[in-house]
Scaffold this motif. Structure first.
Motif: not given
Length: 319
Positions: A93, A138, A144, A146, A148, A165-168, A173
């Motif tokens: 994270d 990014l 932000t 994320l 990852i 990565c997780s979506h912003p 994802t």
């Protein structure tokens, strides 16, 4: 390629779908390097994929980064047990800080658990893949947070190739190679790329170990004779000793001396070189430099400065 079907049992999912869907599998086989077999005995049906915040996947992010890095080092070590198991993937994270210029290009800097700065690089520079473009976008979203997935790059500072990565926006994802982010996905679509403030160098950033490593690596393509023509390496060994690595200095001296040593018989003819002795010095230098590199990498990932359980001599302080 992303839309090519992967067949396993009775299921046929594309690479893109396989990264998000679930599979219920029975009779599966696994190769020593972790690849899933698709033999006749394998039965598989599609199922709902679990989110990264749901069990069992959420547990992957609960392991401290330092422990994950130590496990990945054991997996990536060139002297690792060939029958051993493990993965070089890290699950972190992070908070994005921005882009960082490096001699080889630009990477993304993020802040991990414990305030450890992590450099994130593109997994592939192929323009047909989205890795490089996604990292550039990014970099325009500092602050932000994320979740990852990255692959460890052994270095004297925390470094990963960013894979997913997780979506912003927090919705789903992103596979950094197959999915393309858009500016509309960022918190501020009009924001330019942000460059992160300078970060203090880690404990191993100024290590002179590279002076030994480059001679070890030089021997592989150029051979023993090239190392024997170096001449006096006193200046290099002096720098290594000042850096607190007397063993590395002694190994470099012995390696170069062994490469240059050629004795003659009573008639002045050159005797055969002691290739076994040189090989022993080279192997000692290679094992030592690899162990110290792993130790420096482990320390960089641990904000407390303690060396985690990596393989062999890397688990001990470098000297």
């Amino acid at each position: 390629m992303a839309d090519r079907a992967v067949r396993l049992g009775d299921s046929a999912l594309t690479h893109r779908e396989l990264g998000r869907a679930g599979l219920a599998v029975s009779g599966a086989t696994v190769s020593p390097d972790g690849r899933l077999g698709a033999g006749k005995s394998v039965k598989a049906v599609t199922a709902r994929g679990a989110a990264w915040t749901e069990p069992p996947l959420a547990a992957l992010w609960e392991t401290p980064p330092a422990e994950q890095a130590a496990r990945a080092l054991r997996s990536t070590s060139r002297y690792a047990d060939p029958d051993g198991t493990g993965s070089d993937l890290l699950f972190l994270d992070v908070e994005l800080l921005g882009a960082v210029r490096e001699p080889g290009g630009t990477c993304l800097l993020a802040l991990g658990e414990g305030g450890v700065p992590v450099r994130l690089t593109a997994a592939d520079d192929d323009p047909a893949l989205a890795h490089r473009d996604n990292l550039a976008l990014l970099a325009a979203a500092p602050g932000t947070r994320l979740r990852i997935i990255g692959r460890l790059i052994p270095a004297a500072h925390p470094r990963l190739t960013l894979l997913a990565c997780s979506h912003p926006t927090g919705a789903g994802t992103i596979d950094l190679g197959l999915d393309r982010l858009r500016r509309a996905d960022l918190p501020d679509p009009a924001a330019p790329a942000h460059f992160a403030p300078p970060q203090p160098a880690g404990p191993g950033a100024q290590s002179p170990l590279y002076l030994l490593e480059r001679r070890v690596e030089q021997t592989v393509p150029a051979g023993r004779a090239a190392l024997g023509m170096l001449g006096d390496v006193t200046a290099e060994t002096r720098r290594i000793r000042r850096g607190g690595l007397p063993t590395a200095a002694a190994l470099l001296t012995a390696l170069c001396a062994s490469a240059a040593q050629r004795e003659r018989d009573p008639f002045g003819r050159l005797l055969p070189a002691d290739t076994d002795g040189f090989a022993a010095y080279w192997l000692a230098a290679a094992r030592y430099s690899a162990a110290v590199s792993e130790s420096l990498c482990s320390v960089a990932w641990n904000p407390t400065g303690e060396v985690q359980g990596v393989s062999g001599a890397a688990a001990r302080p470098a000297i």
